[in-house]
Design a protein around this motif. Structure first.
Motif, PDB file in Angstrom:
ATOM      1  N   HIS A   1     -17.900   2.986   7.641  1.00  0.00           N
ATOM      2  CA  HIS A   1     -18.892   2.481   6.683  1.00  0.00           C
ATOM      3  C   HIS A   1     -18.529   1.094   6.156  1.00  0.00           C
ATOM      4  CE1 HIS A   1     -20.707   6.447   6.737  1.00  0.00           C
ATOM      5  NE2 HIS A   1     -19.572   6.996   6.354  1.00  0.00           N
ATOM      6  N   CYS A   2     -17.911   0.259   6.972  1.00  0.00           N
ATOM      7  CA  CYS A   2     -17.533  -1.082   6.517  1.00  0.00           C
ATOM      8  C   CYS A   2     -18.730  -2.034   6.629  1.00  0.00           C
ATOM      9  CB  CYS A   2     -16.375  -1.622   7.348  1.00  0.00           C
ATOM     10  SG  CYS A   2     -14.812  -0.794   6.966  1.00  0.00           S
ATOM     11  N   ASP A   3     -18.901  -2.859   5.603  1.00  0.00           N
ATOM     12  CA  ASP A   3     -19.966  -3.849   5.652  1.00  0.00           C
ATOM     13  C   ASP A   3     -19.460  -5.105   6.359  1.00  0.00           C
ATOM     14  OD1 ASP A   3     -18.386  -5.230   3.826  1.00  0.00           O
ATOM     15  OD2 ASP A   3     -19.592  -4.651   2.094  1.00  0.00           O
ATOM     16  N   GLU A   4     -20.220  -6.166   6.306  1.00  0.00           N
ATOM     17  CA  GLU A   4     -19.896  -7.373   7.060  1.00  0.00           C
ATOM     18  C   GLU A   4     -18.953  -8.321   6.325  1.00  0.00           C
ATOM     19  OE1 GLU A   4     -20.769  -7.864  10.288  1.00  0.00           O
ATOM     20  OE2 GLU A   4     -21.433  -5.783  10.054  1.00  0.00           O
ATOM     21  N   ARG A   5     -18.528  -7.961   5.163  1.00  0.00           N
ATOM     22  CA  ARG A   5     -17.620  -8.826   4.410  1.00  0.00           C
ATOM     23  C   ARG A   5     -16.187  -8.638   4.917  1.00  0.00           C
ATOM     24  NH1 ARG A   5     -19.800 -10.225  -0.781  1.00  0.00           N
ATOM     25  NH2 ARG A   5     -17.740 -10.099  -1.744  1.00  0.00           N
ATOM     26  N   GLU A   6     -15.392  -9.681   4.843  1.00  0.00           N
ATOM     27  CA  GLU A   6     -14.007  -9.614   5.297  1.00  0.00           C
ATOM     28  C   GLU A   6     -13.181  -8.746   4.339  1.00  0.00           C
ATOM     29  OE1 GLU A   6     -11.433 -13.080   7.014  1.00  0.00           O
ATOM     30  OE2 GLU A   6     -10.910 -12.889   4.876  1.00  0.00           O
ATOM     31  N   LYS A   7     -12.286  -7.945   4.926  1.00  0.00           N
ATOM     32  CA  LYS A   7     -11.441  -7.045   4.154  1.00  0.00           C
ATOM     33  C   LYS A   7      -9.975  -7.276   4.508  1.00  0.00           C
ATOM     34  CE  LYS A   7     -15.044  -4.628   2.655  1.00  0.00           C
ATOM     35  NZ  LYS A   7     -16.073  -5.281   3.472  1.00  0.00           N
ATOM     36  N   LYS A   8      -9.129  -6.744   3.652  1.00  0.00           N
ATOM     37  CA  LYS A   8      -7.690  -6.757   3.917  1.00  0.00           C
ATOM     38  C   LYS A   8      -7.125  -5.382   3.616  1.00  0.00           C
ATOM     39  CE  LYS A   8      -4.871  -8.969   1.126  1.00  0.00           C
ATOM     40  NZ  LYS A   8      -4.070 -10.039   0.456  1.00  0.00           N
ATOM     41  N   LEU A   9      -6.284  -4.883   4.520  1.00  0.00           N
ATOM     42  CA  LEU A   9      -5.570  -3.634   4.287  1.00  0.00           C
ATOM     43  C   LEU A   9      -4.167  -3.966   3.786  1.00  0.00           C
ATOM     44  CD1 LEU A   9      -6.572  -1.416   7.327  1.00  0.00           C
ATOM     45  CD2 LEU A   9      -6.748  -0.725   4.934  1.00  0.00           C
ATOM     46  N   VAL A  10      -3.764  -3.307   2.702  1.00  0.00           N
ATOM     47  CA  VAL A  10      -2.433  -3.520   2.134  1.00  0.00           C
ATOM     48  C   VAL A  10      -1.740  -2.172   1.996  1.00  0.00           C
ATOM     49  CG1 VAL A  10      -1.094  -4.405   0.189  1.00  0.00           C
ATOM     50  CG2 VAL A  10      -3.208  -5.569   0.882  1.00  0.00           C
ATOM     51  N   LEU A  11      -0.546  -2.061   2.577  1.00  0.00           N
ATOM     52  CA  LEU A  11       0.269  -0.853   2.467  1.00  0.00           C
ATOM     53  C   LEU A  11       1.484  -1.163   1.601  1.00  0.00           C
ATOM     54  CD1 LEU A  11      -1.348  -0.305   5.178  1.00  0.00           C
ATOM     55  CD2 LEU A  11       0.548   1.213   5.764  1.00  0.00           C
ATOM     56  N   THR A  12       1.764  -0.301   0.642  1.00  0.00           N
ATOM     57  CA  THR A  12       2.969  -0.442  -0.176  1.00  0.00           C
ATOM     58  C   THR A  12       3.762   0.852  -0.111  1.00  0.00           C
ATOM     59  OG1 THR A  12       1.761   0.255  -2.157  1.00  0.00           O
ATOM     60  CG2 THR A  12       1.929  -2.105  -1.756  1.00  0.00           C
ATOM     61  N   VAL A  13       5.085   0.715   0.053  1.00  0.00           N
ATOM     62  CA  VAL A  13       5.980   1.866   0.159  1.00  0.00           C
ATOM     63  C   VAL A  13       7.177   1.637  -0.754  1.00  0.00           C
ATOM     64  CG1 VAL A  13       7.285   3.365   1.707  1.00  0.00           C
ATOM     65  CG2 VAL A  13       5.289   2.117   2.581  1.00  0.00           C
ATOM     66  N   PRO A  14       7.209   2.233  -1.951  1.00  0.00           N
ATOM     67  CA  PRO A  14       8.402   2.139  -2.797  1.00  0.00           C
ATOM     68  C   PRO A  14       9.585   2.836  -2.124  1.00  0.00           C
ATOM     69  CG  PRO A  14       6.505   2.929  -4.043  1.00  0.00           C
ATOM     70  CD  PRO A  14       6.135   2.989  -2.601  1.00  0.00           C
ATOM     71  N   GLN A  15      10.779   2.264  -2.234  1.00  0.00           N
ATOM     72  CA  GLN A  15      11.977   2.831  -1.629  1.00  0.00           C
ATOM     73  C   GLN A  15      12.936   3.328  -2.695  1.00  0.00           C
ATOM     74  OE1 GLN A  15      13.221   1.368   2.374  1.00  0.00           O
ATOM     75  NE2 GLN A  15      12.778  -0.614   1.435  1.00  0.00           N
ATOM     76  N   PRO A  16      13.815   4.250  -2.337  1.00  0.00           N
ATOM     77  CA  PRO A  16      14.786   4.757  -3.316  1.00  0.00           C
ATOM     78  C   PRO A  16      15.642   3.659  -3.940  1.00  0.00           C
ATOM     79  CG  PRO A  16      14.758   6.148  -1.349  1.00  0.00           C
ATOM     80  CD  PRO A  16      13.906   4.949  -1.048  1.00  0.00           C
TER      81      PRO A  16
ATOM     82  N   GLN B   1      15.611  16.476   0.994  1.00  0.00           N
ATOM     83  CA  GLN B   1      14.189  16.298   1.337  1.00  0.00           C
ATOM     84  C   GLN B   1      13.598  15.073   0.626  1.00  0.00           C
ATOM     85  OE1 GLN B   1      15.178  19.641   0.094  1.00  0.00           O
ATOM     86  NE2 GLN B   1      15.826  19.938   2.198  1.00  0.00           N
ATOM     87  N   PRO B   2      14.119  13.874   0.889  1.00  0.00           N
ATOM     88  CA  PRO B   2      13.528  12.685   0.275  1.00  0.00           C
ATOM     89  C   PRO B   2      12.143  12.407   0.844  1.00  0.00           C
ATOM     90  CG  PRO B   2      15.144  12.039   1.918  1.00  0.00           C
ATOM     91  CD  PRO B   2      15.238  13.533   1.794  1.00  0.00           C
ATOM     92  N   LEU B   3      11.230  11.977  -0.006  1.00  0.00           N
ATOM     93  CA  LEU B   3       9.856  11.685   0.408  1.00  0.00           C
ATOM     94  C   LEU B   3       9.506  10.247   0.045  1.00  0.00           C
ATOM     95  CD1 LEU B   3       8.155  14.987  -0.799  1.00  0.00           C
ATOM     96  CD2 LEU B   3       8.772  14.398   1.545  1.00  0.00           C
ATOM     97  N   TYR B   4       8.740   9.614   0.905  1.00  0.00           N
ATOM     98  CA  TYR B   4       8.283   8.253   0.690  1.00  0.00           C
ATOM     99  C   TYR B   4       6.766   8.281   0.467  1.00  0.00           C
ATOM    100  CZ  TYR B   4      12.760   6.531   2.562  1.00  0.00           C
ATOM    101  OH  TYR B   4      14.092   6.247   2.766  1.00  0.00           O
ATOM    102  N   THR B   5       6.297   7.510  -0.524  1.00  0.00           N
ATOM    103  CA  THR B   5       4.871   7.414  -0.796  1.00  0.00           C
ATOM    104  C   THR B   5       4.303   6.177  -0.112  1.00  0.00           C
ATOM    105  OG1 THR B   5       5.109   8.510  -2.939  1.00  0.00           O
ATOM    106  CG2 THR B   5       3.117   7.209  -2.583  1.00  0.00           C
ATOM    107  N   VAL B   6       3.308   6.396   0.736  1.00  0.00           N
ATOM    108  CA  VAL B   6       2.635   5.290   1.420  1.00  0.00           C
ATOM    109  C   VAL B   6       1.246   5.145   0.796  1.00  0.00           C
ATOM    110  CG1 VAL B   6       1.822   4.373   3.620  1.00  0.00           C
ATOM    111  CG2 VAL B   6       3.897   5.783   3.550  1.00  0.00           C
ATOM    112  N   GLN B   7       1.042   4.042   0.087  1.00  0.00           N
ATOM    113  CA  GLN B   7      -0.265   3.785  -0.531  1.00  0.00           C
ATOM    114  C   GLN B   7      -1.002   2.731   0.285  1.00  0.00           C
ATOM    115  OE1 GLN B   7      -0.233   2.635  -4.632  1.00  0.00           O
ATOM    116  NE2 GLN B   7      -2.473   2.586  -4.796  1.00  0.00           N
ATOM    117  N   THR B   8      -2.225   3.050   0.654  1.00  0.00           N
ATOM    118  CA  THR B   8      -3.038   2.149   1.461  1.00  0.00           C
ATOM    119  C   THR B   8      -4.283   1.755   0.684  1.00  0.00           C
ATOM    120  OG1 THR B   8      -2.290   3.373   3.418  1.00  0.00           O
ATOM    121  CG2 THR B   8      -4.113   1.835   3.716  1.00  0.00           C
ATOM    122  N   GLU B   9      -4.526   0.453   0.613  1.00  0.00           N
ATOM    123  CA  GLU B   9      -5.698  -0.056  -0.106  1.00  0.00           C
ATOM    124  C   GLU B   9      -6.534  -0.940   0.819  1.00  0.00           C
ATOM    125  OE1 GLU B   9      -4.149  -0.450  -4.699  1.00  0.00           O
ATOM    126  OE2 GLU B   9      -3.718  -2.098  -3.304  1.00  0.00           O
TER     127      GLU B   9
END
Length: 839
Positions: free
Chosen positions: A216-231, A269-277
């Motif tokens: 459902h993307c329109d014709e405007r330019e987009k950017k994907l940003v991933l952030t992963v905080p580390q221990p 059991q360390p877990l990493y959070t991957v946030q995608t915008e």
């Protein structure tokens, strides 16, 4: 942007639109009728038999709502149901949006041109599942296991709802998971797959490729940003500019100083959070976002050839683990009663019993996301069946497309969880078609192969290529080849129980991985009384038979009790005896398999939990009350286990199995005791326990003056008066222990142990000292009118004192030591079986 539609709805029978019944979503017909007191508890006494007919009618769920102003300002508005059970027509403002026909799928509809800015009417019109399968089965009969409603394979609905050999026939219907409006403005992150490359893990680096699917993307330019905080406190940021119309995007980055995820018992059991915008580059607005928690690990199944055949071993981060756990079934017949809180309680109780794996059985439903989140946190690997069990299916074009959609959706839901260890095509269908005498089995084999050896692996290899796929359980690898082979693949073993084989039969088998085996017991008296009156407390009463779903189950239970224990003179004695025998049945097989570590690499007994209050194979009953088996599991699934091979009474092998990754020094102490607890012979030996292996450390040549395998009156009498106690100590502390009789309990000359109990308070817990003057077998502790978990239970006391603990309950139960002692009930085998001393 979302607008949740959960909450208060209205339900009414399709045949009587004026009979409005308030209900909630997520919810169902049964939960609505129970909430409005239209029907009685279907679990109580024989109510199931009058409750099943509820599902013969059609029902409508309806709600009037107003969308938010922001929702109406979006480019698109989507209506999403996370679960519809099962055959339903969905209407918005009297416009048919579509037809749902699969409980295991999500259903999404574009309602941009239908939704109004003021009041809207949303209706979900359900067709009776019983009428639906009856019509389908009349046209083409399909075989399904015989404890169920005939015709259930025709519908993609949790099979157990139609009855099973531990569950009632309550084929509910309703909106069983959340529903919502999703406002799309600029684009939508549809899915995110985190692929891991561990080729540089020796350098502390794991390479990540995030595969993102946009819709459902329109014709405007987009950017994907991933952030992963580390221990370490640093945050990884990776981004990519997206061209208009681009649907699939890969973003790669590395995680340095990577902390690996392990199953419990093998590491943390360390877990990493991957946030995608997804960001509109012109306005800077975040138009869509998605968050996933991942663990860094590799999981594979080794099928290496060896001298015994072909191993079946889970390998996590290069370590071959011994899988220990049980099979999980849905936690309730009425799905709205299942919650994150209840599931977390159950899974934590599995972890408390030293599980490292749980198998989600194929006759239920794909669990909620929180099930996997909890397993991630606890370090429980998940063997995930696809939702097919003990049935045949016609793999025509429409059915295959439906199943393809189902597998795709659930693969995308689960694939990023570190706890996901494997996918399995089905439960027992390959073996059923080969051995169970199913009519026209040869014609159904083609459909089977198309579904489970062509379609399922193809879909999974596309959406989750890094997770192992296994076609069926049990199986030797597929293609109906070598199905009864124990030297490869996984096995289901039911000769003990269904075929009335003695427990000694376990010693004749060398499973590579035993993913199903079990033994029934009666749940606790408090659980029984929740569904029965006191007049019903006879195993053969109609009410108790209504809560025994296994064919000839009560007869089998009594058969085994007759072989093993004294006659129980009352129902409470029967409950005690059944749980003790169940626990010993599973213990003997687990100990045998753990002694064979390297040949056998996994034990998943049937089953950990119940969907209703019932006589079953579970180790935790419907109300989360531990049976003897679960306390036994805590001991026989301990990371280090000492066990005795009693095949030859005169040469007893004491074996130590260790899942520790380092060697350590320990001491084996053993004692041959008389029935009064006095020591007849003793010995001790310093040993080295090697990592990840099982070894016979001591072979006891027992000269007990007549104790041999000869079946004479004299030898039996001597064996009935002595028993073997053994323990493994490390740094002066007992880390594993056991007791073995030379005869069945019914033949042992028990003495009155004269049990005494002293309760005190220590560090916020109740400290319970249990003393006995003679050997006390199977000491059971329970509170009369509340529940608690003990640090140990169903243990043996050897003419001495055993100390256990129970946590205080802040909101219920006794609060002082005096109150606890007053409510505490203690009995051993001697008291439960109402024995008297004999010469």
């Amino acid at each position: 942007m979302k607008q949740i539609l959960d909450g208060v709805w209205t339900m009414y029978p399709a045949a009587d639109t004026e009979d409005k019944i308030p209900t909630t979503v997520p919810g169902s017909v049964y939960s609505a009728l129970l909430g409005s007191k239209r029907i009685s508890n279907p679990y109580f006494r024989e109510n199931e038999y009058i409750s099943t007919s509820v599902s013969e009618d059609d029902y409508v769920f309806a709600r009037i709502f107003e969308p938010t102003v922001d929702m109406m300002g979006c480019d698109k508005v989507l209506l999403k149901f996370y679960g519809i059970d099962t055959i339903a027509d969905i209407f918005l403002n009297n416009t048919l949006l579509g037809k749902a026909d699969n409980m295991h799928c999500e259903w999404v509809y574009d309602v941009t041109d239908i939704i109004k800015g003021d009041e809207n009417l949303l209706e979900v019109k359900f067709t009776s599942p019983l009428k639906y399968i009856a019509e389908k089965d009349a046209a083409e009969p399909l075989w399904g296991v015989n404890s169920t409603v005939k015709g259930f394979p025709h519908i993609r609905k949790a099979h157990y709802m139609f009855g099973w050999d531990w569950g009632p026939k309550l084929p509910d219907m309703g909106i069983w998971r959340s529903c919502e409006f999703i406002g799309v403005k600029g684009g939508l992150i549809d899915s995110l797959y985190i692929k891991q490359d561990h080729s540089r893990v020796a350098e502390g680096i794991v390479d990540i490729t995030a595969q993102i699917h946009l819709t459902h993307c329109d014709e405007r330019e987009k950017k994907l940003v991933l952030t992963v905080p580390q221990p370490s406190g640093k945050t990884i940021v990776a981004s990519k500019v997206i061209a208009p119309g681009q649907g699939n995007v890969n973003i790669s980055f590395e995680i340095s100083d990577a902390k690996l995820w392990y199953p419990r018992g093998y590491g943390k059991q360390p877990l990493y959070t991957v946030q995608t915008e997804l960001i509109d580059t012109e306005s800077g607005e975040v138009v869509s976002e998605r968050t996933e928690k991942i663990g860094l690990r590799t999981v594979a199944v080794s099928r290496e050839k060896d001298d015994m055949g072909e191993e079946f071993a889970f390998v996590v981060n290069g370590i071959k683990i011994f899988a220990m756990g049980a099979n999980y079934v849905p936690e309730d017949q009425i799905l709205s009663r299942i919650s994150r809180e209840k599931t977390a309680k159950l899974l934590k109780q599995c972890a408390m019993a030293n599980y490292n794996m749980i198998r989600v059985w194929g006759g239920g439903f794909y669990p909620a996301d929180y099930f996997y989140e909890i397993c991630d946190e606890l370090g429980l690997l998940v063997w995930q069946d696809l939702m097919f069990a003990c049935a045949v299916y016609r793999a025509d074009k429409g059915f295959c497309e439906n199943v393809r959609h189902e597998i795709e959706e659930n693969a995308k839901r689960f694939r990023n969880h570190p706890s996901l260890a494997m996918w399995c095509g089905n439960n027992e269908i390959e073996s059923a078609l080969q051995y169970w005498g199913i009519p026209r089995a040869d014609s159904y084999k083609k459909d089977y192969l198309r579904l489970f050896e062509e379609l399922a692996p193809k879909v999974l290899s596309h959406y989750d290529p890094q997770t192992f796929y296994w076609p069926s359980s049990p199986s030797s690898g597929g293609g109906f080849s070598d199905l009864d082979a124990e030297n490869k693949g996984d096995s289901h073993y039911w000769q003990v129980w269904h075929s009335l084989a003695p427990f000694t039969e376990y010693n004749k088998h060398s499973f590579r991985f035993c993913s199903e085996y079990g033994f029934e017991s009666v749940p606790s008296m408090k659980t029984v009384i929740s569904v029965a009156d006191y007049d019903d407390l006879n195993l053969m009463s109609p009410v108790m038979e209504a809560h025994q779903k296994c064919e000839q189950g009560n007869e089998k239970l009594m058969y085994y009790l007759a072989q093993m224990v004294h006659y129980p003179y009352d129902f409470e004695g029967l409950v005690y005896a059944s749980q003790l025998v169940q626990a010993d049945a599973i213990r003997l097989n687990v100990e045998r398999m753990r002694r064979m570590r390297g040949v056998c690499m996994g034990s998943l007994y049937w089953q950990v939990n119940d969907s209703n209050p019932v006589i079953s194979w579970s180790s935790i009953d419907y109300y989360h009350r531990w049976k003897a088996l679960h306390y036994y599991a805590k001991r026989f699934y301990a990371p280090v286990l000492i066990s005795a091979d009693m095949t030859d009474y005169t040469a007893v092998h004491l074996n130590v199995s260790s899942e520790k990754q380092e060697a350590f020094s320990a001491k084996i102490i053993w004692r041959v005791r008389c029935a009064d607890g006095t020591v007849f012979r003793r010995g001790a030996e310093e040993i080295t326990v090697n990592p990840l292996c099982a070894e016979d450390k001591v072979v006891l040549t027992l000269d007990l003056t007549g104790v041999d395998t000869a079946d004479t009156y004299e030898s039996r009498k001597i064996r009935a008066n002595v028993y073997l106690e053994y323990e493994l100590c490390r740094d002066g502390r007992i880390i594993s222990q056991g007791t073995s009789l030379f005869v069945q309990p019914k033949s042992f000359a028990f003495r009155d142990p004269h049990i005494k109990v002293n309760v005190t308070e220590e560090n916020g817990c109740f400290k319970i000292d249990v003393s006995a003057k003679a050997f006390a077998k199977g000491v059971m502790l329970e509170l009369s009118d509340s529940d608690c978990l003990f640090s140990d239970n169903w243990f043996d006391v050897h003419a001495g004192t055993v100390t256990v603990y129970a946590a205080k309950l802040s909101d219920r139960g006794p609060q002082t030591a005096e109150e606890f002692a007053e409510k505490l009930r203690v009995q051993s085998y001697f008291e439960a079986m109402q024995l008297t001393e004999r010469e």
